[in-house]
Write an enzyme that holds these catalytic residues in place. Structure first.
Site, PDB file in Angstrom:
ATOM      1  N   LYS A 184      -3.567  -2.399 -11.848  1.00  0.00           N
ATOM      2  CA  LYS A 184      -2.941  -3.226 -10.806  1.00  0.00           C
ATOM      3  C   LYS A 184      -4.024  -3.941 -10.140  1.00  0.00           C
ATOM      4  O   LYS A 184      -4.992  -3.312  -9.787  1.00  0.00           O
ATOM      5  CB  LYS A 184      -2.156  -1.963  -9.823  1.00  0.00           C
ATOM      6  N   SER A 211       6.627  -2.613  -6.262  1.00  0.00           N
ATOM      7  CA  SER A 211       5.535  -3.683  -6.408  1.00  0.00           C
ATOM      8  C   SER A 211       4.856  -3.735  -7.718  1.00  0.00           C
ATOM      9  O   SER A 211       4.408  -4.670  -7.898  1.00  0.00           O
ATOM     10  CB  SER A 211       4.284  -3.566  -5.235  1.00  0.00           C
ATOM     11  N   SER A 266       6.992   1.978  -5.106  1.00  0.00           N
ATOM     12  CA  SER A 266       6.469   1.069  -6.033  1.00  0.00           C
ATOM     13  C   SER A 266       5.981   1.295  -7.322  1.00  0.00           C
ATOM     14  O   SER A 266       5.561   0.397  -8.128  1.00  0.00           O
ATOM     15  CB  SER A 266       5.274   0.266  -5.285  1.00  0.00           C
TER      16      SER A 266
END
Lengths: 253, 220, 95
Positions: free
Chosen positions: A76, A156, A180
């Site tokens: 990420k 997210s 997330s």
């Protein structure tokens, strides 16, 4: 097609010499290039990946192969990775290349894991649909029956979820401040675990809300989540809120 | 709650019961305040954490015009660099931490957080090993579908997950089935603190019983 | 509690985010909506409850008060938008 494998299957095949980390990595890199329409990988790092894969193959050949050795992962964009753009999907960090490596990625790399590139997300992890990203949104590989409407992968960690669900990588790192990891995992049919606060070091992870943020693995199976979390977890002197509590063997079952 | 999510949850309960679990309904009375508490605490912390992005040490710095001082540099840099949602959360956080509102919003939210934590402590003290909930209130929605909605509509996506962050517990999402439109749906298991090992074992049981093997049909 | 335009302007100023005068009404509306949602917290009886500071009651670890790194000037300045002569450069601060 080894990009479709689980971590557990790849680990076993690597140890038996049925595949090399380089081949496994190539399979993912090909899938990633074919998956540009998903906008999951926002910075690709094929040179780093192949270098790490070659090192992993050497380790495996030498009999030193931790479970994550040679496993290709997506990271990420919230994790600081040395010399590689890490901009939390925000224009305010455009061009930022950290001079240091986050504890989580350090631990994964020490265990032999391979980084394929950085994954899309909501800006500073603030969002539930990936639509706040400065890179534009990632796209869910799933579509409604008989419909061409593009769906959100959630957020997210939407790039992580889309990449794992579409077999662009074997697994990915995510972070979870309010859901997330778990919401995008649910939206894409994969597994995502947010560990106990303090289980995984936050050092080198761009901070959103420090009393809530935790990193965790996003994987194709629960077994893979156990294998990957084992490599990510543990006390870190550089994060004063990381717990000095031994990590049990998560892979026993 | 949508009927499809309710049905999936009931199916998950049956799977766990079938695997030998003793299923008990529990009440966590303060969790209905988790979302508003979260949307005070998270922006408050974010407004502090994101203060570092000022155009000095890294990242973007706005082009300045003659006469601009350091305040203009900060303000222009942050207006250009942060997207609308991030700006909004920084400002909400700034407001709830500002003099005169700190107690009314921030401290109150932290007190509610303590009460939510107590709910979970009591449940675990009462012998609960893991808590099964839906992971999300719906399947994946269309991109752009929520763009006109007010921010609160988007925040409601987190209704089953934020609680777990507020109390620091481990939580895992496991794919359990498909909805009528063929989209994946997941359930969440919440475990005891520091006991990811048991949580993963419970999740493995749910995963095995659910037997979710569907993959997205390749179009990309 | 509704946020008026003056309050929105003040919050933007405190947050060091430039907001054009014409955008303040929309911002005030959005902030009012979000803060209105938080009003629910007023229903909760919090008498005698201590605000939560940490999810696990643990004492923060201490370490010896010694220098553990240094000589990192080049790395520290590497990402700066404007660095000169070993310093971060910013517009004039003092008149």
């Amino acid at each position: 097609m080894s990009n479709t494998w689980t971590i557990a299957a790849a680990r076993d095949a690597l140890r038996k010499g049925e595949i090399t980390a380089v081949d496994l990595t190539m399979s993912c890199l090909t899938a990633i290039d074919a998956g540009d329409g998903l906008n999951a990988f926002v910075h690709k790092t094929p040179e780093i990946a192949l270098e790490q894969a070659r090192t992993a193959d050497a380790r495996i050949a030498g009999g030193d192969a931790p479970a994550m050795c040679g496993i290709p992962l997506g990271i990420k964009d919230l994790f600081c990775t040395k010399g590689v753009p890490s901009q939390a999907a925000s224009n305010i960090l455009k061009g930022f290349k950290p001079e240091y490596e986050s504890t989580v990625t350090s631990k994964l790399f020490d265990a032999g894991a391979v980084m394929l590139g950085k994954l899309n997300m909501d800006e500073f992890a603030m969002g539930s649909s990936n639509e706040t990203s400065a890179y534009g949104n990632a796209v869910n590989p799933w579509k409604r029956k008989g419909s061409n409407v593009q769906l959100t992968p959630g957020g997210s960690s939407g790039g992580s979820a889309a990449a794992v669900a579409a077999d662009l990588c074997l697994a990915a790192t995510g972070t979870d401040t309010g859901g997330s990891i778990r919401q995008p995992a649910a939206f894409t049919g994969i597994v995502g675990i947010k560990p106990t606060y303090g289980r995984v070091s936050r050092w080198g992870v761009v901070a959103f809300a420090s009393s809530l943020d935790q990193a965790g693995p996003m994987t194709k199976t629960v077994r893979d989540a156990a294998i990957m979390l084992q490599a990510m977890a543990g006390h870190d002197p550089k994060d004063s809120t990381s717990a000095d509590i031994p990590v049990p063997d998560l892979r026993r079952r | 709650m949508p009927a499809e999510i309710e049905a999936l949850w009931a199916k998950g309960v049956e799977m766990m019961r079938d695997a030998g679990a003793t299923v008990r309904d529990i009440s966590l009375p303060h969790t209905k305040y988790a979302l508003p508490a979260y949307y005070v605490i998270a922006p408050a912390e974010a407004s502090s954490n994101l203060a570092r992005y000022d155009g000095v040490r890294y990242g973007h710095r706005a082009k300045l015009t003659a006469g601009d001082g350091i305040t203009e540099m900060y303000e222009k840099t942050r207006a250009e660099g942060f997207g609308p949602e991030v700006q909004r959360r920084i400002m909400v956080g700034t407001y709830v931490l500002s003099a005169g509102f700190y107690d009314a919003y921030y401290n109150r939210a932290r007190k509610v957080r303590a009460l939510i934590k107590r709910d979970f402590d009591l449940a675990f003290a009462d012998g609960i090993d893991a808590i099964l909930t839906p992971a999300t209130p719906s399947a994946a929605f269309g991109l752009g579908e929520m763009s006109d909605a007010d921010p609160i509509q988007m925040y409601l996506n987190d209704v089953f997950t934020v609680t777990v962050n507020l109390v620091g517990l481990p939580g895992i999402a496991v794919p359990v089935g498909l909805d009528a439109q063929g989209l994946p749906l997941g359930l969440q298991l919440i475990g005891r603190p520091w006991d990811e090992a048991s949580l993963l074992n419970h999740a493995h049981v749910l995963e095995s019983r659910a037997g979710f093997v569907a993959k997205a049909e390749k179009w990309w | 509690m509704a946020i008026d335009i003056d309050t929105a302007r003040k919050v933007a100023k405190l947050a060091r985010i430039r907001v054009e005068e014409g955008d303040l009404p929309a911002l005030a509306g959005k902030l009012s909506g979000i803060l209105g949602f938080m009003e629910q917290l007023n229903e909760v009886d919090v008498t005698g409850v201590e605000p939560m500071t940490s999810v696990t009651p643990m004492r923060l670890k201490r370490r010896a008060d010694v220098v553990t790194d240094g000589d990192l000037q080049a790395q520290v300045l590497k990402n700066a938008p404007d660095a000169r002569e070993g310093f971060f450069a910013v517009p004039k601060v003092v008149e």
